[in-house]
Design a protein around this motif. Structure first.
Motif, short mmCIF file in Angstrom:
data_model
loop_
_atom_site.label_atom_id
_atom_site.label_comp_id
_atom_site.label_asym_id
_atom_site.label_seq_id
_atom_site.Cartn_x
_atom_site.Cartn_y
_atom_site.Cartn_z
N THR A 172 0.84 -1.19 0.00
CA THR A 172 0.00 0.00 0.00
C THR A 172 0.88 1.24 0.00
OG1 THR A 172 -1.65 -1.23 1.28
CG2 THR A 172 -1.90 1.16 1.16
N PHE A 173 0.71 2.07 -1.02
CA PHE A 173 1.48 3.31 -1.17
C PHE A 173 0.60 4.49 -0.81
CE2 PHE A 173 3.49 0.24 -3.88
CZ PHE A 173 4.83 0.53 -3.83
N ASN A 174 1.13 5.38 0.01
CA ASN A 174 0.42 6.62 0.32
C ASN A 174 1.40 7.66 0.85
OD1 ASN A 174 0.79 5.29 2.78
ND2 ASN A 174 -0.88 6.41 3.73
N SER A 175 0.96 8.89 0.88
CA SER A 175 1.78 9.98 1.41
C SER A 175 1.69 9.97 2.92
CB SER A 175 1.33 11.33 0.85
OG SER A 175 2.03 12.38 1.47
N ILE A 176 2.82 10.14 3.56
CA ILE A 176 2.83 10.08 5.02
C ILE A 176 2.41 11.42 5.64
CG2 ILE A 176 5.24 10.76 5.25
CD1 ILE A 176 5.47 8.75 7.54
N THR A 179 -2.15 15.44 2.68
CA THR A 179 -3.50 14.93 2.50
C THR A 179 -3.87 14.95 1.02
OG1 THR A 179 -4.47 17.12 2.82
CG2 THR A 179 -4.16 15.74 4.78
N VAL A 180 -5.05 14.42 0.72
CA VAL A 180 -5.47 14.33 -0.67
C VAL A 180 -5.71 15.70 -1.28
CG1 VAL A 180 -7.93 14.16 -0.16
CG2 VAL A 180 -7.00 13.03 -2.21
N GLU A 181 -5.89 16.76 -0.46
CA GLU A 181 -6.03 18.11 -0.99
C GLU A 181 -4.71 18.65 -1.53
OE1 GLU A 181 -7.16 17.22 1.96
OE2 GLU A 181 -9.35 17.32 1.71
N SER A 214 -4.67 -4.01 -8.53
CA SER A 214 -4.46 -2.72 -7.88
C SER A 214 -5.79 -2.02 -7.68
CB SER A 214 -3.52 -1.84 -8.72
OG SER A 214 -3.99 -1.74 -10.05
N ALA A 215 -5.82 -1.13 -6.69
CA ALA A 215 -7.05 -0.39 -6.38
C ALA A 215 -6.68 0.94 -5.72
CB ALA A 215 -7.96 -1.21 -5.46
N TYR A 216 -7.50 1.95 -6.02
CA TYR A 216 -7.33 3.28 -5.43
C TYR A 216 -8.39 3.48 -4.36
CZ TYR A 216 -7.53 8.39 -5.02
OH TYR A 216 -7.55 9.68 -4.54
N SER A 217 -7.99 4.10 -3.26
CA SER A 217 -8.94 4.35 -2.17
C SER A 217 -8.50 5.58 -1.39
CB SER A 217 -9.06 3.13 -1.25
OG SER A 217 -7.81 2.84 -0.65
N ILE A 218 -9.41 6.06 -0.54
CA ILE A 218 -9.14 7.20 0.35
C ILE A 218 -9.11 6.69 1.77
CG2 ILE A 218 -9.95 9.43 1.18
CD1 ILE A 218 -8.94 9.54 -1.64
N LEU A 219 -8.02 6.96 2.47
CA LEU A 219 -7.86 6.52 3.85
C LEU A 219 -8.33 7.64 4.78
CD1 LEU A 219 -6.77 4.50 5.97
CD2 LEU A 219 -4.53 5.62 5.74
N GLN A 220 -9.30 7.34 5.60
CA GLN A 220 -9.83 8.29 6.58
C GLN A 220 -9.05 8.16 7.88
OE1 GLN A 220 -12.28 10.40 5.81
NE2 GLN A 220 -12.96 9.51 3.87
N SER A 222 -7.70 10.66 11.64
CA SER A 222 -7.99 11.82 12.47
C SER A 222 -7.31 13.09 11.96
CB SER A 222 -7.54 11.55 13.91
OG SER A 222 -6.14 11.25 13.95
N THR A 223 -6.24 12.93 11.18
CA THR A 223 -5.52 14.09 10.66
C THR A 223 -5.98 14.51 9.27
OG1 THR A 223 -3.78 12.63 9.82
CG2 THR A 223 -3.47 13.57 12.02
N GLY A 224 -6.89 13.76 8.67
CA GLY A 224 -7.40 14.12 7.35
C GLY A 224 -7.59 12.91 6.47
N GLU A 225 -7.79 13.16 5.19
CA GLU A 225 -7.99 12.11 4.21
C GLU A 225 -6.73 11.97 3.36
OE1 GLU A 225 -11.40 13.19 2.00
OE2 GLU A 225 -12.82 12.64 3.59
N PHE A 226 -6.28 10.73 3.20
CA PHE A 226 -5.06 10.45 2.46
C PHE A 226 -5.38 9.51 1.30
CE2 PHE A 226 -3.76 11.67 6.66
CZ PHE A 226 -2.61 12.44 6.47
N ALA A 227 -4.84 9.84 0.14
CA ALA A 227 -5.00 8.96 -1.02
C ALA A 227 -4.02 7.80 -0.92
CB ALA A 227 -4.76 9.75 -2.31
N GLN A 228 -4.47 6.62 -1.31
CA GLN A 228 -3.59 5.46 -1.26
C GLN A 228 -3.91 4.53 -2.42
OE1 GLN A 228 -4.16 3.45 2.48
NE2 GLN A 228 -6.03 2.42 1.81
N ILE A 229 -2.88 3.84 -2.88
CA ILE A 229 -3.01 2.84 -3.94
C ILE A 229 -2.45 1.53 -3.40
CG2 ILE A 229 -2.13 2.10 -6.18
CD1 ILE A 229 -2.32 4.90 -7.17
#
Length: 441
Positions: A172-176, A179-181, A214-220, A222-229
């Motif tokens: 799972t790849f995402n920004s640490i 946020t998605v904004e 592969s799949a794209y999703s949004i991780l909810q 407490s600090t915000g929403e993060f995009a992840q693949i």
């Protein structure tokens, strides 16, 4: 005089031309140098590269599985080599190629520019990859960062169907931080192209790569929403080496053990044979213990099979030991009483009388004593006859009990044999079914 002046003038001209020619080949005079200097002169890598801070920076990801190095079921760890690519647009690194000798792509140090903070959530070890310090940048500001990575990640490994197991491990790849904004993720290629692409995979290891979905999703959070693949690496084990080294020898041992049921129940050689089988089976299990994966969460089906087979073997051996011990006790219990009258004369109280003592008694006794002795001898004969009759009755009862025990243990032995045979057949059918399911994946 004039000739010398002209010669000196030509020499100066040649020196000046040489200096100019040398200066034109200096790196500082190249278009690539001027372009790199202009791009990085006022560049700040601490700032996300957008002129409008509300604009999202989209990072496009791609993944190629190169090799599966190790699958550690005991520690639930997967080690594999992947080729990772990420592409994003940097608005501060664009230029007009016509002004720089039609240069459309250059390489810049990765440490000198902004890079997205993309991580793999399943990492359990430091990232081990060759140090590639440069990235490619084209004239529109698109940056491509490609690098091989040795991934050591956590994975839930299921070993119940070993060696016909299929594993599904995710990366799972995402920004640490962003946020998605601020930073969004997307696919560089379509998910279908990623799923069925096996060109880069080395198919000479223990594991076969089936697909990379592969799949794209949004991780909810407490600090915000993060995009992840999420990339799901589906692989299956090549079972042939384990079938040849593990399954077939174990089935052969069980078939030989089944043949021991045709030995007579009261045969002591059966105990020796069963004991030898138990020792051989134990040695086989010890030698093959490293071949079977160990996991705290699940036990392979072949482990249950080995345990049940050993239980049947020990139970059959114990039954044979009990039977031989019972027959030995019954025979020893009746060996001291049979036909005691044939071993010499005895008195009425059961004590033995020697021939010399009998002669002395006849000499010293009277006629009345002789008559009394003859009467006692008749009584002794009757007592011996009753003793023989009692012994024969006891022996008959012992033989009857022995026959009953033999019949009971024979029925138990038949039940044990049928259960053993049923279990072996069921296990063989299960293995064949798992193999068929493994081939249909």
């Amino acid at each position: 005089m004039l000739a010398s002046v002209m010669a000196s003038l030509w020499a100066c001209i040649l020196v000046a031309v040489g200096i100019l020619a040398t200066d034109t080949h200096h790196p500082r005079n190249s278009a690539l140098y001027h372009l790199s200097k202009q791009l990085l002169q006022k560049y700040h890598k601490e700032v996300r590269p957008v002129y409008n801070w509300t604009k999202v920076t989209t990072v496009y990801l791609d993944l190629f599985v190169h090799a599966i190095l190790d699958v550690d079921a005991e520690n639930q760890i997967l080690k594999m080599s992947v080729w990772y690519r990420e592409v994003w647009n940097d608005e501060f690194l664009s230029w007009n190629s016509s002004m720089f000798d039609e240069i459309r792509e250059i390489s810049l140090p990765l440490s000198a520019i902004w890079a997205p903070d993309i991580i793999i959530n399943e990492f359990v070890d430091i990232e081990r990859s060759p140090d590639l310090p440069y990235v490619y940048v084209n004239s529109s500001g698109t940056i491509e960062n490609s690098k091989p990575i040795r991934v050591v990640s956590a994975c839930s490994l299921e070993t119940y169907a070993f060696p016909f197991d299929v594993q599904n491990c995710s990366l799972t790849f995402n920004s640490i931080l962003h946020t998605v904004e601020d930073v969004d993720l997307a696919f560089l290629r379509s998910p279908e192209d990623i799923k069925h692409d096996k060109k880069a995979y080395l198919n000479d290891s223990e594991w076969e790569l089936l697909s990379v979905s592969s799949a794209y999703s949004i991780l909810q959070s407490s600090t915000g929403e993060f995009a992840q693949i999420q990339f799901n690496v589906v692989m299956r084990r090549h079972p042939l080496v384990y079938v040849v080294k593990l399954l077939i020898p174990s089935i052969f041992l069980m078939l030989v053990d089944l043949g021991s049921f045709y030995l007579p129940l009261n045969c002591r050689a059966r105990i020796v044979f069963k004991t030898s089988m138990l020792v051989g089976y134990t040695v086989f299990r010890v030698n093959m213990s490293d071949q079977v994966p160990r996991s705290a969460g699940s036990t392979p089906l072949i482990g249950y099979f080995f345990t049940v087979c050993m239980a049947f073997l020990v139970l059959s051996l114990a039954k044979s030991i009990v039977l031989v011990r019972f027959l030995h006790s019954e025979r020893c219990g009746g060996q001291e009483q049979p036909f005691s009258c044939l071993r010499g004369d005895t008195n009425a109280d059961g004590t033995r009388v020697e021939p010399r003592a009998q002669g002395a008694a006849v000499t010293e006794s009277s006629l009345y004593g002789e008559h009394l002795a003859q009467s006692e001898t008749l009584k002794e004969v009757c007592a011996q006859l009753r003793s023989i009759s009692n012994y024969l009755q006891t022996q008959e009862q012992t033989d009857q009990q022995e026959v009953e025990w033999l019949a009971l243990l024979c029925r138990f032995d038949q039940l044990l044999f049928r259960s053993y045979l049923f279990m072996l057949g069921l296990y063989t059918i299960t293995l064949c079914s798992l193999w068929a399911l493994w081939g249909g994946v």
